[in-house]
Design an enzyme around this catalytic site. Structure first.
Site: not given
Length: 403
Positions: A274, A280, A282, A313
Site C-alpha cells: 500500500s 497491508k 493486498n 464484407r
C-alpha cells in the site's frame, strides 16, 4: 494499451498483439500466398521468390504503416503498398503479383489467427498450471474442515479440498473447450474480393490448402469473411474461462479478509503493498482476475453484437470486432497468469478454518452445532474431493497425451 491496462495483462500477450508482431504475421501470409500461387502455376517462381524474400518485418516502417492505416481504413492497404515498394526495388516484374487474388480481410483475419494462436497457447499453459495447483491443494486438504457459506453466511461444514476441486473443475473443462474452439477457429482466411477467389482461376482451393499447411492454420474449405460463428465461439470460451477465474479470485479475496483469515496470497517483496499503509498486503492476483471478470463480458458482448455483418464484407462490424479481440485476449491471459502465479503458493491456514467453525459452534444450540457444524462432516466431503481430483487429473492427462 494505457498505463492502467498494462499491469492487467502480460508482457507476452502484449507482445503477441504488438504492431510489430502483427505486421510480421501479415507478411508471413503474403509470403505463403506467393509461394502457394507459384506452386500452382499462377505466378512466376521468380516473382514468388522476390515477394517472399521481401516479407521480412525488419525491412518495413511499422509505425508508418500503422499511422497510414487510419487514413486508408485498413492496415492491409499501407502494408501491401509498402510490400510492393520493397519488391520493386529488386524485381519490378514481380510487383503485379504481390497480394495477387487476395483482399485486405484475408491477410488481416489470417494474421489475427496467427497471433491469436500464440496468445491461446500462453493461456492454455497457465490454465493447466492453475488447475494443477488447485488439484494439489484439493488432494492435500481433502478432509480439512472449513465452513461452507451460502448467501454469504455459514451454512454447514465442507472440506477445503472439495472447495479446491470445485474451483479446478471449470478450469479443466475450460481447457478442453478452449482447445476445441481454437481448433475450429484458427483457420486461414482466403476468399479474394467477394469470397469466390475468381482471380485464381480454379486454383483457389489448392492455394488455400498449401497456405494453411505452411502457416499451421486450418483449411476451412471456404471463405468466412462474414461467417464469424467459429471465431466468436472462441471469444465466448475465453469469456467463460475469465468468469470461472473470477469466481476463484472472489472466494480467495473473501477468505483472505482479516476477519476470516483462512487464506492469503503468497507474500514477496513489492507484492500487494500500500502507498499509505505499510501493514497491508493486498491480494493483487485476485484483483487482476476480478478486473478481467468485470471487463470480459463487455468484450464478448461486443463480439456477439458485431456478428450481423452485411452481405459478403462488413462495414464497421468487422472493424469493431478487430478492436475488441486483442483486449479480450489480453484480459484473459492477465487473469489466468495472475492466478497461475498465486495458486501454487497459496497460504492455507487450516487452524483458522477450524477456529472459525469452533467459534460458530459455541454460539449455536448444541443440536444445530452437531448437525450442521461438526468438523467430522469434512470426511465425506473429502471422499468426494479425492474422487473429483482423480477424474479431473485424468482429464488433464488425457488432454496432454492427445496433443
Amino acid at each position: 494499451m494505457s498505463i492502467f491496462e498494462g499491469f492487467l495483462s502480460t508482457s507476452e500477450t502484449l507482445a503477441a498483439f504488438s504492431d510489430h508482431n502483427f505486421v510480421g504475421a501479415m507478411l508471413r501470409f503474403e509470403a505463403a500466398l506467393a509461394r502457394a500461387q507459384a506452386a500452382e502455376g499462377l505466378i512466376p517462381e521468380s516473382a514468388a521468390h522476390s515477394i517472399a524474400g521481401s516479407c521480412k518485418v525488419e525491412l518495413f516502417d511499422v509505425a508508418k504503416i500503422v499511422r497510414d492505416s487510419g487514413r486508408a481504413g485498413s492496415v492491409a492497404i499501407p502494408l501491401v503498398k509498402s510490400l510492393k515498394e520493397a519488391v520493386g526495388l529488386f524485381n519490378a516484374e514481380a510487383v503485379p503479383f504481390v497480394h495477387f487474388g487476395s483482399t485486405s480481410q484475408d491477410v488481416i483475419d489470417s494474421a489475427m489467427a496467427l497471433v491469436t494462436r500464440e496468445a491461446v497457447a500462453l493461456v492454455e499453459a497457465d490454465l493447466v498450471k492453475a488447475a494443477q495447483a488447485l488439484l494439489a491443494h484439493a488432494k492435500r486438504h481433502a478432509a480439512t474442515p472449513i465452513l461452507a457459506r451460502t448467501l454469504m453466511q455459514p451454512a454447514s461444514v465442507t472440506s477445503f479440498g472439495l472447495k479446491c476441486a470445485g474451483w479446478a473443475a471449470p478450469l479443466v473443462r475450460s481447457r478442453t473447450r478452449l482447445a476445441e474452439a481454437a481448433r475450429r477457429a484458427l483457420q486461414l482466411q482466403l476468399g479474394g474480393a467477394v469470397g469466390t477467389l475468381a482471380q485464381m482461376k480454379g486454383h483457389g482451393p489448392a492455394v488455400r490448402q498449401r497456405m494453411a499447411e505452411e502457416l499451421g492454420l486450418g483449411d476451412p474449405g471456404a471463405t468466412w469473411h462474414t461467417q464469424r460463428d467459429e471465431w466468436i465461439a472462441l471469444g465466448c470460451e475465453l469469456g467463460l474461462m475469465v468468469g470461472s477465474l473470477g469466481k476463484i479470485a472472489k472466494d480467495i479475496a473473501l477468505m483472505g479478509q482479516y476477519e476470516v483469515g483462512e487464506l492469503a496470497e503468497p507474500s514477496e517483496p513489492g507484492r500487494g503493498g500500500s502507498s499509505a499503509m505499510p501493514h497491508k498486503r493486498n491480494p493483487v492476483a485476485s484483483m487482476v482476475a476480478l478486473a478481467a471478470a468485470q471487463r470480459a463480458p463487455q468484450r464478448v458482448a461486443a463480439l456477439l453484437a458485431a456478428m450481423p455483418q452485411e452481405h459478403e464484407r462488413a462495414l464497421g462490424a468487422w472493424q469493431a470486432e478487430l478492436g475488441e479481440w486483442p483486449q479480450l485476449l489480453m484480459s484473459a491471459h492477465g487473469s489466468v497468469r495472475a492466478l497461475a502465479g498465486a495458486l501454487p503458493g497459496l497460504q492455507i491456514d487450516a487452524a483458522r478454518m477450524r477456529a472459525n467453525i469452533d467459534r460458530l459452534r459455541a454460539e449455536l444450540p448444541r443440536e444445530a452445532a452437531d448437525e450442521w457444524f461438526d468438523p467430522a462432516l469434512a470426511e465425506p466431503a473429502g471422499t468426494i474431493a479425492l474422487a473429483q481430483v482423480k477424474a479431473l487429473q485424468t482429464q488433464l492427462d488425457t488432454r496432454n497425451t492427445a496433443r
